[in-house]
Design an enzyme around this catalytic site. Structure first.
Site, PDB file in Angstrom:
ATOM      1  N   ASP A   8       9.779  34.851   5.946  1.00 55.28           N
ATOM      2  CA  ASP A   8       8.918  34.883   7.359  1.00 55.28           C
ATOM      3  C   ASP A   8       7.840  36.497   7.779  1.00 55.28           C
ATOM      4  O   ASP A   8       8.763  37.039   7.214  1.00 55.28           O
ATOM      5  CB  ASP A   8       9.706  34.780   8.519  1.00 55.28           C
ATOM      6  CG  ASP A   8       8.931  34.105   9.505  1.00 55.28           C
ATOM      7  OD1 ASP A   8       7.953  33.216   9.352  1.00 55.28           O
ATOM      8  OD2 ASP A   8       9.832  34.210  10.806  1.00 55.28           O
ATOM      9  N   ASP A  71       7.678  29.326   6.565  1.00 57.08           N
ATOM     10  CA  ASP A  71       6.969  28.792   7.159  1.00 57.08           C
ATOM     11  C   ASP A  71       5.124  28.747   7.420  1.00 57.08           C
ATOM     12  O   ASP A  71       4.743  28.143   8.373  1.00 57.08           O
ATOM     13  CB  ASP A  71       7.427  28.429   8.958  1.00 57.08           C
ATOM     14  CG  ASP A  71       7.510  30.134   8.853  1.00 57.08           C
ATOM     15  OD1 ASP A  71       6.623  30.651   8.618  1.00 57.08           O
ATOM     16  OD2 ASP A  71       8.457  30.087   9.951  1.00 57.08           O
ATOM     17  N   HIS A 121      11.125  27.503  13.932  1.00 56.41           N
ATOM     18  CA  HIS A 121      11.600  28.357  14.834  1.00 56.41           C
ATOM     19  C   HIS A 121      12.547  25.898  15.091  1.00 56.41           C
ATOM     20  O   HIS A 121      12.456  25.678  16.068  1.00 56.41           O
ATOM     21  CB  HIS A 121      10.405  27.882  16.116  1.00 56.41           C
ATOM     22  CG  HIS A 121       9.815  29.642  15.435  1.00 56.41           C
ATOM     23  ND1 HIS A 121      10.987  30.612  15.855  1.00 56.41           N
ATOM     24  CD2 HIS A 121       9.242  29.704  15.465  1.00 56.41           C
ATOM     25  CE1 HIS A 121       9.860  31.678  15.454  1.00 56.41           C
ATOM     26  NE2 HIS A 121       8.578  30.804  15.712  1.00 56.41           N
TER      27      HIS A 121
END
Length: 162
Positions: A8, A71, A121
């Protein structure tokens, strides 16, 4: 032995201070290693990509199988849809983050890499942890200079230092 990576990136402002977080897991031994670093001025996309690069750079044996969970649609789509290979053929003309994409391709070609996009998230334990360490790195007092980004902003020259 297969490796799993969760990566990330974070940027507090875009551009602004930023950081990456990388978690490596060995599927057989379940060993976990974490890597992170913060930079004084960078972008979220640069940190997302740098997190992946760090995962690949940590692999010691050529042709290691690695699945990278990210992500970042920017990183995942650029690789899985082979856009980055087209950019390379065209000399990265007009593309951002050329320094990092060139660095990525060096290590990408040394291993058997696959990508899996995960929603950020959304409660994935390791994705959440990668986010925590990326944000902590961005907020740390030990911020490095993202020379590729800052050189690009200060002139038209290309700096391949990372």
């Amino acid at each position: 032995m297969a490796i799993i990576a969760y990566t990330d990136g974070s940027s507090l402002g875009n551009p602004g201070p930023g950081g990456y977080g990388t978690i490596l897991l060995e599927t057989e031994k379940k060993v976990k290693k974490e890597f992170s670093q913060g930079f004084r001025l960078t972008t979220n996309n640069r940190m997302e990509l740098l997190a992946v690069i760090v995962a690949l750079e940590m692999l010691k044996k050529p042709q290691t199988e690695i699945t990278i969970y990210t992500d970042s649609k920017y990183v995942c789509d650029s690789v899985e849809k082979k856009w980055v290979l087209g950019w390379e053929k065209k000399g990265f003309k007009g593309k951002k983050n050329e320094d990092l994409w060139r660095r990525f391709l060096i290590f990408y070609r040394k291993h058997k890499v696959s990508f899996q996009w995960v929603k950020g998230h959304a409660g994935n334990e390791f994705n959440e942890r990668a986010d925590v360490i990326a944000v902590a790195a961005a907020n740390s007092k030990d911020l490095k200079i993202d020379t590729g980004f800052e050189a690009d902003k200060s002139s038209d020259s290309i700096n391949f230092a990372g």
